[in-house]
Motif scaffolding. Structure first.
Motif, short mmCIF file in Angstrom:
data_model
loop_
_atom_site.label_atom_id
_atom_site.label_comp_id
_atom_site.label_asym_id
_atom_site.label_seq_id
_atom_site.Cartn_x
_atom_site.Cartn_y
_atom_site.Cartn_z
N SER A 101 -12.38 2.91 -5.57
CA SER A 101 -11.12 3.51 -6.00
C SER A 101 -11.16 5.01 -5.72
O SER A 101 -12.19 5.67 -5.93
CB SER A 101 -10.91 3.28 -7.51
N TYR A 400 8.93 -2.75 -9.25
CA TYR A 400 7.53 -2.35 -9.32
C TYR A 400 7.39 -0.85 -9.52
O TYR A 400 8.11 -0.07 -8.90
CB TYR A 400 6.76 -2.77 -8.06
N ALA A 404 1.71 1.69 -9.78
CA ALA A 404 1.03 0.40 -9.86
C ALA A 404 0.80 -0.22 -8.49
O ALA A 404 -0.24 -0.84 -8.24
CB ALA A 404 1.84 -0.56 -10.74
N GLU A 407 -2.16 1.56 -7.02
CA GLU A 407 -3.37 1.23 -7.78
C GLU A 407 -3.97 -0.09 -7.28
O GLU A 407 -5.18 -0.27 -7.28
CB GLU A 407 -3.04 1.09 -9.27
N GLU A 408 -3.11 -0.99 -6.85
CA GLU A 408 -3.58 -2.31 -6.45
C GLU A 408 -4.48 -2.26 -5.22
O GLU A 408 -5.27 -3.16 -4.99
CB GLU A 408 -2.37 -3.22 -6.19
N ARG A 447 -1.91 -0.29 1.78
CA ARG A 447 -0.70 -0.60 1.03
C ARG A 447 0.43 -1.05 1.96
O ARG A 447 1.17 -1.99 1.68
CB ARG A 447 -0.26 0.63 0.23
N PRO A 452 -1.98 -6.48 -1.81
CA PRO A 452 -1.63 -7.33 -2.95
C PRO A 452 -0.67 -6.62 -3.91
O PRO A 452 -0.71 -5.40 -4.05
CB PRO A 452 -2.99 -7.59 -3.62
N PRO A 454 0.74 -5.94 -7.77
CA PRO A 454 0.14 -5.91 -9.11
C PRO A 454 0.62 -7.07 -9.97
O PRO A 454 1.78 -7.48 -9.88
CB PRO A 454 0.59 -4.56 -9.68
N SER A 459 2.77 -1.55 -14.66
CA SER A 459 1.55 -0.87 -15.08
C SER A 459 1.55 0.58 -14.62
O SER A 459 1.86 0.89 -13.49
CB SER A 459 0.32 -1.58 -14.48
#
Length: 475
Positions: A101, A400, A404, A407-408, A447, A452, A454, A459
């Motif tokens: 991350s 979305y 988030a 973050e995925e 991305r 994927p 979230p 979130s």
């Protein structure tokens, strides 16, 4: 060997620039594309190094970290032993990008080290043990004697050269970063507002999206202000903070408050590193940041330029009463950077190697991102042309949170909710070191390649908990 010749001390103000401008620009641009590898140097400014210049040796921790002379080991920043996604002995092991991350929300100006560690020879910062031990006050001088005279002179020379702010007829005060500078400015203006209009608090606002810490300052740092986005912007009891260029979206905003005495200008990003200098600002109060100018976030260097004598008294009073002045060590480090930068100028064609190198790095990074964003219709780099020190990204996928979504794929930014916008926006720093910025770009690609989605589309990385913990104050 001591630092500052302007103070009568022996100087080690940095190694003279030997690289011509055309090679410097080409080197920077090629490096952004990965065509050139850097040599990173460690500067030894200790007395044993001898001479007026620091002794240099190659950094054994690069590119995955940086040697820390104080700890005698590799170090990253924010408490990490290596840069993000690197680990192992001398930070030589790199994690798989998909499995690490990258935190890119906080704007810590680590990218400036790409200049200081390669070309310049960082200005030394050794200070004699007995140098100016007393509190820095002089009741007979402007500003109470808080600003070191050589620094005052150097800052005026700097602004005259860059032509980004007027200093003729203005007082200049040191501050602990732009944060204390904005606090002092709001204190000075709100004191006058409260006295003249017989109110307990002045309303403070900034145009959306705004730097999130302004809200904290207005509500908690001062007793004579309150954050109020619904205040009448033209009212005589309303103070506007104008950020130029704006944090986070890089726009150059026109003020809504018509009275110039009720405006505070935050000019932290108004440098050739981030933007084209289009005008010389001559507002009543102007705040600058040493961290955004040349990377001095850890030293908390900043300054406030003030026209009105009553406001000057208020700024001086706030700084004197909150921190009893600004440390001379901090001021000396700002001075070292400014003198080094001006020492590299070419008056004939107005080139400063520092601004040339860092400005080209910013342009190259934004150009690379802009090209990536042209390949997708679901995401927008809002400030592709305006630039600045941050990337302000809009996600067009309905339902979305933008934060988030990124973050995925392991890319952590700050939600637009922090900045008075909605959750379809996210803010990333453009100030990462080269190796981390390369990972940042890879994460963006991940991305875009239909990464994927979230599980929880709303979130915000525990946004409520972050607010309670004071994370909103991050730069």
């Amino acid at each position: 060997r001591y630092v500052y010749t302007a103070l009568g001390l022996r100087g080690c103000m940095g190694v003279a620039m030997a690289v011509a401008r055309r090679f410097l620009v080409a080197f920077c641009l090629l490096s952004m594309a990965g065509a050139v590898s850097y040599d990173y140097w460690i500067e030894d400014c200790s007395p044993s190094s001898g001479g007026d210049f620091p002794r240099r040796r190659l950094d054994p921790c690069r590119p995955g970290g940086k040697w820390d002379e104080l700890l005698s080991r590799c170090n990253g920043y924010f408490g990490r032993e290596c840069f993000q996604c690197y680990h192992g002995e001398l930070c030589k092991e790199k994690q798989d990008v998909q499995n690490c991350s990258l935190h890119a929300g906080v704007h810590s100006p680590v990218a400036f080290d790409e200049y200081w560690a390669q070309f310049a020879g960082s200005p030394c910062s050794n200070v004699p043990a007995g140098f100016r031990l007393s509190y820095q006050f002089d009741t007979n001088s402007v500003g109470g004697g808080m600003m070191l005279e050589p620094l005052d002179k150097a800052l005026r020379e700097l602004h005259a050269f860059i032509e980004n702010a007027e200093t003729e007829g203005y007082a200049i005060f040191p501050s602990l970063g732009a944060t204390q500078g904005v606090e002092a400015a709001l204190f000075a203006v709100s004191q006058r507002v409260c006295m003249e209009h017989n109110v307990d608090k002045a309303d403070v606002f900034a145009q959306r999206p705004y730097y999130s810490h302004f809200e904290w300052i207005a509500n908690f740092s001062l007793q004579t202000t309150r954050w109020n986005l619904n205040a009448d912007p033209a009212a005589p009891t309303t103070i506007e903070i104008v950020t130029w260029p704006n944090n986070p979206d890089g726009r150059k905003l026109q003020p809504l408050q018509p009275d110039p005495k009720l405006r505070v200008y935050d000019l932290s990003f108004d440098w050739p590193v981030y933007t084209d200098i289009e005008t010389k600002i001559d507002e009543e109060i102007m705040v600058f940041s040493g961290s955004k100018h040349s990377g001095l976030a850890g030293s908390r260097g900043g300054w406030v330029i003030v026209k009105d004598s009553k406001y000057a008294e208020g700024v001086a009073a706030y700084i004197a009463n909150t921190t009893i002045g600004v440390p001379v060590d901090c001021q000396l480090r700002v001075l070292a950077h400014v003198k080094h930068i001006l020492g590299g100028e070419s008056k004939e064609n107005r080139v400063v190697p520092f601004y040339d190198f860092m400005g080209n790095m910013t342009r190259a990074r934004f150009a690379q991102l802009e090209q990536l964003f042209t390949e997708t219709e679901e995401y927008e780099l809002v400030n592709a042309k305006a630039m600045g020190g941050l990337a302000w990204v809009k996600c067009k996928r309905e339902g979305y949170s933008c934060q988030a979504l990124f973050e995925e794929v392991g890319l952590i930014g700050f939600s637009g909710l922090y900045y008075g916008a909605n959750d379809s926006y996210v803010r990333f720093t453009m100030g990462l070191p080269d190796v981390e910025h390369a990972i940042f770009v890879q994460k963006i690609k991940m991305r875009f390649l239909d990464g994927p989605l979230p599980v929880n589309p709303q979130s915000h990385l525990k946004l409520r908990d972050k607010r309670n913990a004071g994370i909103r104050s991050f730069p």
